[in-house]
Structure formats: structure tokens, C-alpha cells
Design a protein around this motif. Sequence first.
Motif, PDB file in Angstrom:
ATOM      1  N   ARG A 274       0.860  -1.186   0.000  1.00 13.60           N
ATOM      2  CA  ARG A 274       0.000   0.000   0.000  1.00 13.60           C
ATOM      3  C   ARG A 274       0.894   1.232   0.000  1.00 13.60           C
ATOM      4  O   ARG A 274       1.966   1.224   0.625  1.00 13.60           O
ATOM      5  CB  ARG A 274      -0.902   0.007   1.235  1.00 13.60           C
ATOM      6  CG  ARG A 274      -2.154   0.844   1.053  1.00 13.60           C
ATOM      7  CD  ARG A 274      -3.128   0.643   2.216  1.00 13.60           C
ATOM      8  NE  ARG A 274      -2.815   1.519   3.317  1.00 13.60           N
ATOM      9  CZ  ARG A 274      -3.224   1.325   4.571  1.00 13.60           C
ATOM     10  NH1 ARG A 274      -3.961   0.271   4.875  1.00 13.60           N
ATOM     11  NH2 ARG A 274      -2.905   2.173   5.510  1.00 13.60           N
ATOM     12  N   ARG A 319       3.979   7.706   2.120  1.00 16.60           N
ATOM     13  CA  ARG A 319       4.552   6.617   2.914  1.00 16.60           C
ATOM     14  C   ARG A 319       4.067   5.292   2.322  1.00 16.60           C
ATOM     15  O   ARG A 319       2.950   5.196   1.825  1.00 16.60           O
ATOM     16  CB  ARG A 319       4.143   6.725   4.387  1.00 16.60           C
ATOM     17  CG  ARG A 319       2.668   6.502   4.602  1.00 16.60           C
ATOM     18  CD  ARG A 319       2.300   6.548   6.082  1.00 16.60           C
ATOM     19  NE  ARG A 319       0.883   6.267   6.239  1.00 16.60           N
ATOM     20  CZ  ARG A 319       0.223   6.401   7.383  1.00 16.60           C
ATOM     21  NH1 ARG A 319       0.829   6.837   8.465  1.00 16.60           N
ATOM     22  NH2 ARG A 319      -1.063   6.102   7.454  1.00 16.60           N
ATOM     23  N   TRP A 321       3.731   0.884   2.774  1.00 17.58           N
ATOM     24  CA  TRP A 321       3.548  -0.222   3.724  1.00 17.58           C
ATOM     25  C   TRP A 321       4.049  -1.488   3.048  1.00 17.58           C
ATOM     26  O   TRP A 321       3.789  -1.695   1.866  1.00 17.58           O
ATOM     27  CB  TRP A 321       2.067  -0.404   4.066  1.00 17.58           C
ATOM     28  CG  TRP A 321       1.440   0.766   4.751  1.00 17.58           C
ATOM     29  CD1 TRP A 321       1.105   1.962   4.189  1.00 17.58           C
ATOM     30  CD2 TRP A 321       1.069   0.854   6.134  1.00 17.58           C
ATOM     31  NE1 TRP A 321       0.550   2.794   5.133  1.00 17.58           N
ATOM     32  CE2 TRP A 321       0.509   2.132   6.339  1.00 17.58           C
ATOM     33  CE3 TRP A 321       1.145  -0.022   7.208  1.00 17.58           C
ATOM     34  CZ2 TRP A 321       0.029   2.560   7.571  1.00 17.58           C
ATOM     35  CZ3 TRP A 321       0.671   0.395   8.441  1.00 17.58           C
ATOM     36  CH2 TRP A 321       0.120   1.674   8.620  1.00 17.58           C
ATOM     37  N   SER A 323       4.687  -5.921   3.053  1.00 17.33           N
ATOM     38  CA  SER A 323       3.869  -7.122   3.248  1.00 17.33           C
ATOM     39  C   SER A 323       3.934  -7.675   4.668  1.00 17.33           C
ATOM     40  O   SER A 323       3.211  -8.621   4.994  1.00 17.33           O
ATOM     41  CB  SER A 323       4.272  -8.197   2.235  1.00 17.33           C
ATOM     42  OG  SER A 323       5.680  -8.242   2.099  1.00 17.33           O
ATOM     43  N   ALA A 324       4.758  -7.103   5.539  1.00 20.31           N
ATOM     44  CA  ALA A 324       4.716  -7.473   6.954  1.00 20.31           C
ATOM     45  C   ALA A 324       3.963  -6.410   7.761  1.00 20.31           C
ATOM     46  O   ALA A 324       4.026  -6.400   8.986  1.00 20.31           O
ATOM     47  CB  ALA A 324       6.121  -7.667   7.513  1.00 20.31           C
ATOM     48  N   GLY A 325       3.272  -5.492   7.078  1.00 14.02           N
ATOM     49  CA  GLY A 325       2.521  -4.458   7.789  1.00 14.02           C
ATOM     50  C   GLY A 325       3.405  -3.393   8.412  1.00 14.02           C
ATOM     51  O   GLY A 325       2.978  -2.650   9.298  1.00 14.02           O
ATOM     52  N   GLN A 326       4.668  -3.303   7.946  1.00 12.33           N
ATOM     53  CA  GLN A 326       5.540  -2.241   8.452  1.00 12.33           C
ATOM     54  C   GLN A 326       5.370  -1.018   7.582  1.00 12.33           C
ATOM     55  O   GLN A 326       5.093  -1.113   6.391  1.00 12.33           O
ATOM     56  CB  GLN A 326       7.000  -2.703   8.430  1.00 12.33           C
ATOM     57  CG  GLN A 326       7.438  -3.227   9.783  1.00 12.33           C
ATOM     58  CD  GLN A 326       8.859  -3.747   9.820  1.00 12.33           C
ATOM     59  OE1 GLN A 326       9.050  -4.956   9.901  1.00 12.33           O
ATOM     60  NE2 GLN A 326       9.833  -2.873   9.795  1.00 12.33           N
TER      61      GLN A 326
ATOM     62  N   LEU B 218      -5.429  -5.283   7.404  1.00 13.69           N
ATOM     63  CA  LEU B 218      -4.957  -3.938   7.718  1.00 13.69           C
ATOM     64  C   LEU B 218      -5.710  -2.967   6.824  1.00 13.69           C
ATOM     65  O   LEU B 218      -5.532  -2.970   5.608  1.00 13.69           O
ATOM     66  CB  LEU B 218      -3.452  -3.851   7.450  1.00 13.69           C
ATOM     67  CG  LEU B 218      -2.812  -2.511   7.764  1.00 13.69           C
ATOM     68  CD1 LEU B 218      -2.828  -2.236   9.257  1.00 13.69           C
ATOM     69  CD2 LEU B 218      -1.379  -2.481   7.241  1.00 13.69           C
ATOM     70  N   ASP B 238       2.527 -11.933   7.578  1.00 16.94           N
ATOM     71  CA  ASP B 238       3.748 -11.594   8.321  1.00 16.94           C
ATOM     72  C   ASP B 238       3.485 -10.444   9.278  1.00 16.94           C
ATOM     73  O   ASP B 238       2.731  -9.534   8.943  1.00 16.94           O
ATOM     74  CB  ASP B 238       4.809 -11.106   7.322  1.00 16.94           C
ATOM     75  CG  ASP B 238       5.900 -12.125   7.094  1.00 16.94           C
ATOM     76  OD1 ASP B 238       6.292 -12.821   8.031  1.00 16.94           O
ATOM     77  OD2 ASP B 238       6.356 -12.204   5.948  1.00 16.94           O
ATOM     78  N   MET B 239       4.150 -10.456  10.422  1.00 15.87           N
ATOM     79  CA  MET B 239       3.949  -9.388  11.406  1.00 15.87           C
ATOM     80  C   MET B 239       5.100  -8.386  11.337  1.00 15.87           C
ATOM     81  O   MET B 239       6.235  -8.737  11.026  1.00 15.87           O
ATOM     82  CB  MET B 239       3.869  -9.996  12.800  1.00 15.87           C
ATOM     83  CG  MET B 239       2.602 -10.797  13.022  1.00 15.87           C
ATOM     84  SD  MET B 239       1.126  -9.744  13.200  1.00 15.87           S
ATOM     85  CE  MET B 239       1.374  -9.098  14.862  1.00 15.87           C
ATOM     86  N   PRO B 240       4.830  -7.123  11.670  1.00 18.65           N
ATOM     87  CA  PRO B 240       5.881  -6.095  11.610  1.00 18.65           C
ATOM     88  C   PRO B 240       6.847  -6.180  12.796  1.00 18.65           C
ATOM     89  O   PRO B 240       6.548  -6.795  13.822  1.00 18.65           O
ATOM     90  CB  PRO B 240       5.093  -4.792  11.657  1.00 18.65           C
ATOM     91  CG  PRO B 240       3.850  -5.122  12.402  1.00 18.65           C
ATOM     92  CD  PRO B 240       3.527  -6.551  12.064  1.00 18.65           C
ATOM     93  N   LEU B 241       7.959  -5.516  12.632  1.00 11.65           N
ATOM     94  CA  LEU B 241       8.938  -5.305  13.700  1.00 11.65           C
ATOM     95  C   LEU B 241       8.245  -4.714  14.929  1.00 11.65           C
ATOM     96  O   LEU B 241       7.472  -3.769  14.791  1.00 11.65           O
ATOM     97  CB  LEU B 241       9.983  -4.317  13.170  1.00 11.65           C
ATOM     98  CG  LEU B 241      11.123  -3.928  14.076  1.00 11.65           C
ATOM     99  CD1 LEU B 241      12.034  -5.123  14.338  1.00 11.65           C
ATOM    100  CD2 LEU B 241      11.929  -2.795  13.438  1.00 11.65           C
ATOM    101  N   THR B 335      -0.195   4.810  12.744  1.00 11.27           N
ATOM    102  CA  THR B 335      -0.647   3.556  12.138  1.00 11.27           C
ATOM    103  C   THR B 335      -2.026   3.148  12.650  1.00 11.27           C
ATOM    104  O   THR B 335      -2.452   2.021  12.447  1.00 11.27           O
ATOM    105  CB  THR B 335       0.356   2.416  12.439  1.00 11.27           C
ATOM    106  OG1 THR B 335       0.491   2.275  13.855  1.00 11.27           O
ATOM    107  CG2 THR B 335       1.726   2.710  11.845  1.00 11.27           C
ATOM    108  N   LEU B 342      -1.750  -4.500  14.406  1.00  9.79           N
ATOM    109  CA  LEU B 342      -0.351  -4.173  14.112  1.00  9.79           C
ATOM    110  C   LEU B 342       0.098  -2.903  14.828  1.00  9.79           C
ATOM    111  O   LEU B 342       0.704  -2.008  14.227  1.00  9.79           O
ATOM    112  CB  LEU B 342      -0.121  -4.061  12.587  1.00  9.79           C
ATOM    113  CG  LEU B 342      -0.632  -5.246  11.750  1.00  9.79           C
ATOM    114  CD1 LEU B 342      -0.164  -5.103  10.309  1.00  9.79           C
ATOM    115  CD2 LEU B 342      -0.226  -6.584  12.326  1.00  9.79           C
TER     116      LEU B 342
END
Lengths: 354, 354
Positions: A274, A319, A321, A323-326, B218, B238-241, B335, B342
Motif C-alpha cells: 500500500r 509513505r 507499507w 507485506s509485513a505491515g511495516q 490492515l 507476516d507481522m511487523p517489527l 498507524t 499491528l
Amino acid sequence: MIIHTKEPFNAEPSLARLRASSITAQPDFYVRSHGKIPQLDEKTHRLHVAGEVRTPLDLSITELRDRFTLSTVTAVMQCAGNRRLDMQAVKPTSGDPWAPGAIGNAEWTGVSLADVLQAAGASAEPGLHVAFEACDEIEMPDEGRFNYGVSIPIGKAMSPEVLLAFEMNGEALAREHGYPLRVVVPGFAGVRSPKWLTAIIVQDRPSDNHMQQRDYKLVPAEMTANTVNWDQGITIYDMPLNSAICEPAARAEMKAGLATLRGYAIATAREVVRVDVSIDGGRNWRQAELEHDAEAPWSWSFWTATVDLPKGEHELAVRAWDSAGQTQPAQPDDTWNFKGYLSAAWHRVHVSAT
Amino acid sequence: MIIHTKEPFNAEPSLARLRASSITAQPDFYVRSHGKIPQLDEKTHRLHVAGEVRTPLDLSITELRDRFTLSTVTAVMQCAGNRRLDMQAVKPTSGDPWAPGAIGNAEWTGVSLADVLQAAGASAEPGLHVAFEACDEIEMPDEGRFNYGVSIPIGKAMSPEVLLAFEMNGEALAREHGYPLRVVVPGFAGVRSPKWLTAIIVQDRPSDNHMQQRDYKLVPAEMTANTVNWDQGITIYDMPLNSAICEPAARAEMKAGLATLRGYAIATAREVVRVDVSIDGGRNWRQAELEHDAEAPWSWSFWTATVDLPKGEHELAVRAWDSAGQTQPAQPDDTWNFKGYLSAAWHRVHVSAT
């Protein structure tokens, strides 16, 4: 090109030119060099493969082409200092003030590094490193003269996307892009993809070259050139999620009403899922349209958004995003470091609409 | 345990208890359930494997254990809503107010999902999905009653770290953790690791279960429960840092002077390369010491930092950096989303020192 320094030659394209094509033409591709651009001849150039290998190799460019299967990978190359300009707005850093143009996307053709390492009988033991030596000569006040050298971990070196490349976009590499032979390590900072490659050494530790040990590391915010402890820096390999507004240009004077914003986003080994754009500095966001070539996972994503700009001054922001939602940090202050590396906060562009 | 709801049972441990051991004991492991906890018997429980497979399977737990090689993977499981509490401080969201305890790290023992899929002659064609069906029953006002179901892409399903697990830390799974059989998808949000597993279906599209299609996505900041368009949400895999301060606890009253901060950090498929802590809300940072078991790449990193706390009120903060040089956003505002998923901004803890 916007020339930062003539010698060594460091230059980047205008952002409008960069955004004009998903494949960046060689004359528009940023150039980062640390010394004089070598004058090499592919007829006499040789590549040595040595270190922890069963059969050291000494190959001409013709032998490389003939012995190994050619492959083409579309991949972004980007400087660890791309977008340093934004970090310098917080507090001065060393290094050239790169705008978001120290990046480009090309179709690289060459042979697989893994194939060459296998032909040499290299061990793939975890913990090994593959060091690259190049023939550009660097001169530094405290270090004297030395040839460029860096290394990458063996795991990445054995990955199929890593090439020893002769060609960019179907043409021979231009001199400034590494003619006749360069490494291309997709996803990693450009520093790990040496141009003018002369040797590959498999070894039990990272390169001990200045470029590997005392530069291109992410150091904590409190370190300065005087207090730096390089052993506490983190070697920059993979690059972080990033995005930029290429159009409109910074400080553009625009007509109020509908305006099209265009830019790029890149998530290296991950996917850009995104891209949000804002016309009020990040208070409100809307989603941009993404274009990504699914066949080219190491390529960037281009994005486009149409917004309605009222009369007045605006801070556009973008900004991405992954695929890990970061997502990216909001402020360049949050990641400032004295080398100005990995500048990846929301990219902001001020424009006025009349 | 801090109990958020009794039925369905949703609970998390205190952060001091969580931080006491790198392997989280079953009684300390957070529980997220969407319906009543099923009463199952491993003697009669069966697993079906169907869909795009050559040989559908119907296996008892004993057959699973006997036909396939057992393996153990140490991996974090975390809820997509972990740390939602911080997002709710910005603006209300739906869902339970999880503190940073909706996470745990366990040694999971079971059989490789890839082995079971291969035994069934499943295609590994990219674009396929592996859907999981479970026997917990969910009731929702607009959806009626349905069984829990989700899916993961085939590429991840075929990765060696993904297990069908019977055991946690060398013990049979407790009822609330999925006895007698659950999926464990290291790196992915807990929602993709169903407990009480009954069926695995290989198919050409993601699961059409409510859990996959109209939840655990998300969504952009501007969407609300009333305006949500789930097709514009990004499925959370996948999950973020992320990172958290476990000690001291929020609003702790401490002695001024040297104090030890402890917590965890997690970068899923990447590596946590640095953790910074601050005692002034993120204006100044110092680096914490990291402990990570290099043999357990899907495990978390524990961190420890000793700081000197002057008398007064302090905002402690932590942020992690991953191996691609990415770091966490500073503010939960950046976020926020109406589902509260997330939540991964800098974790902040207010304490007073006297």
C-alpha cells in the motif's frame, strides 16, 4: 543529471526523468563512485576466484560468457545515502546531499554468482563471506590509497538473483556503471554491488577493506565522526522500505484543482502492499494506485494518485507499507545518523497552488 | 493471567511473568479464542486433507505421528492485536485492549505441514492457498454460526518451519492452546495458526471464511466499522517489527538511580539488530544488550538496559531496528486503524522515581 561531485563522479537524475520509465536508461541512472572511473578493456580484463574454493579460477569476460548460462534479472540498485538530503535538513551529515534520485531500476544481464562459485567448488557453509575486489582506486586522508572492496554473506551470494553482470538494459555496461563487469546484489545497498570487479574471495570473515569495516554502517544517533566506534555500527546489507514523490517537484507552483502525484516505492525482499499520500503533511491520507511487475520481484513499484489541491501552500507526503505491515517513520529526526544513511522517513514536498 | 473476556476466553500474562523466561510456559501463554474452547479427544480426532491433492488423506493423531517425522521449532506466536491498548489511547478501536502480552515463545513439536501436503500429492503451484478448518464454533450477529477457518499462501505452507503441532514445550497442548492439534506458522499473525484443526484444503483462492475475508486485515486509517470496504484491506500474514518494555511496569514507582529495563523485540523473518531505549520519551537513546538464540531464528530477542533515572517523572521508550535497517514508527497515531491491528509504534512506559 544533477552532479554532486565531478571527481569522484557522483550524480543523480531529476525525479521527473527518473519517474518517466520503470526501467531506468543508463544515461539517467545515478552514478556513485569513490575514485576515478577506471579505463578497462573487456578483451584483457580478468576475474579471479579464490579463497575457500577447491579450484581457483582465472577467467576472461569471454570465458565467463561461454562457460556459464546467461540470465537477466530486473532489479533496483540504490545508494545507502539515497534521500540523505532530508536527513541533512535535521542536522548536517557527511556525504553528498542525495535527493531521492540515487536509485534506479534496470534489466541486468550476466551470469549467476552462485554458478561461478559452484564451478570453483566454493563451500556454502553458513558463516562464510564472499568478498569482492574492484580496480577503482580510492584515496583517503587517513587511509592512503586502496582498491575498493566489500563482502556479502555466503547465503545471499548463493541466491539465484545475484549476478556478475556485463549488460544493463540489453547494452554493454557504460564505463561509469562498471564496464566490463560488475556485481548486482538485488535488495542490498549499492555499496555491496561493486563495479569494475577483479576478484571474488570466499573467506571466513567479512572483507577487511575500509568500505566494509569503517563506512556503510548504520551507527546510533549519538555517534559523530569524532566519537564513532565502527564496531558498534550495523553493516548495511538489505535496504529499508522507502518511497518518494517524484512529481510534482519540490517547491512547484501549481494550478489549484486536480493534480496528479507520481512516485516510486520499494520494499526490497518484501512487497509494497500500500502507498498512502497526503496533501496536509500526513494528517489525512488516501491510497495511491500501485503498478508492480509481478514477474520482477526485485523491481520497484510505481504509484500514482490524483488529488484535489485547494489554493494555498501544501505539504505533500507519501509513505509505503510492506507485506509485513511495516511502514516508514514519520520524521527524519527519528533515524538521523551522522553518515546520513537509510533516510527513509515519509517523503515530504512543499508546493503552492494558485 | 489478565483476563480480557471469559467467553470466548481471552487472556494474557503480566509482562514481568512474560519476560521471566525466553520460553513461555503454557499457563503463561496468552490465549486468544473466538468461540467456546472445544472438548476434544486425541483418540477420536481426525484430520482431513483435501482439495487440489492427488490423494486425499484422513488421519488420526496416531497416524500423523507414525507416518511423518517429528520436528521441533522454537517460534513466537503473537496476536495481530498485540499492543492494541496503545492504539486505543489515540482513538477507540474494536477488539480487546491487549497490552504487550498477547505474544509468547514456545518449542512446538509436531510434523511438517509440507510433509503432509507432499504425502497427499498437493500441487505447490504459486497462486494456490492452503485453507485450514477448525472445530471451534463462532457466533456473530450478522454472520450466524460458523466454524473458524483461514488460509495461508502455498509458498509459506511448504516452508519447513510450518508445523502441525501436538506439543508445546515438550507437553501435550493444553485445551486452550489447541489440543490435540494446531497449526504453527512462525512469523505470521496467530490468526493464521488455527487451534483444534480438523481439515486442510488446497485451493486456488484464499479461504472464504469470515476470519479470512472480513477480519484480520490492515485497513486504511480513514475506514470505520460503518464504512469499511474489506476488499481494500490487506490480509495480515507476516507481522511487523515490534518491541516492548516488560520491566518496569507502567506507572511503576521506582527508586531514583540505576534501574534495569527489560523487554522483548521481534522481527519475524528478519533479525533484530539493535534495540534503543530512552528515558526521555525518545529525545535521547542508548543501546540495550540483546540476547538471541542464533539456533532459533523464529524466536524473539530479549533485551536488557541499565539506565540512571533521576528523581522525577519519566517516559521510558523502546524501539527496535531490523536487519534491513527499518525501525518502528514513533507514534501510534501514525498507524491507527479501527480494528487496532499491528500496533507497533515505540512502546512507552511512564514511571516515577523518588
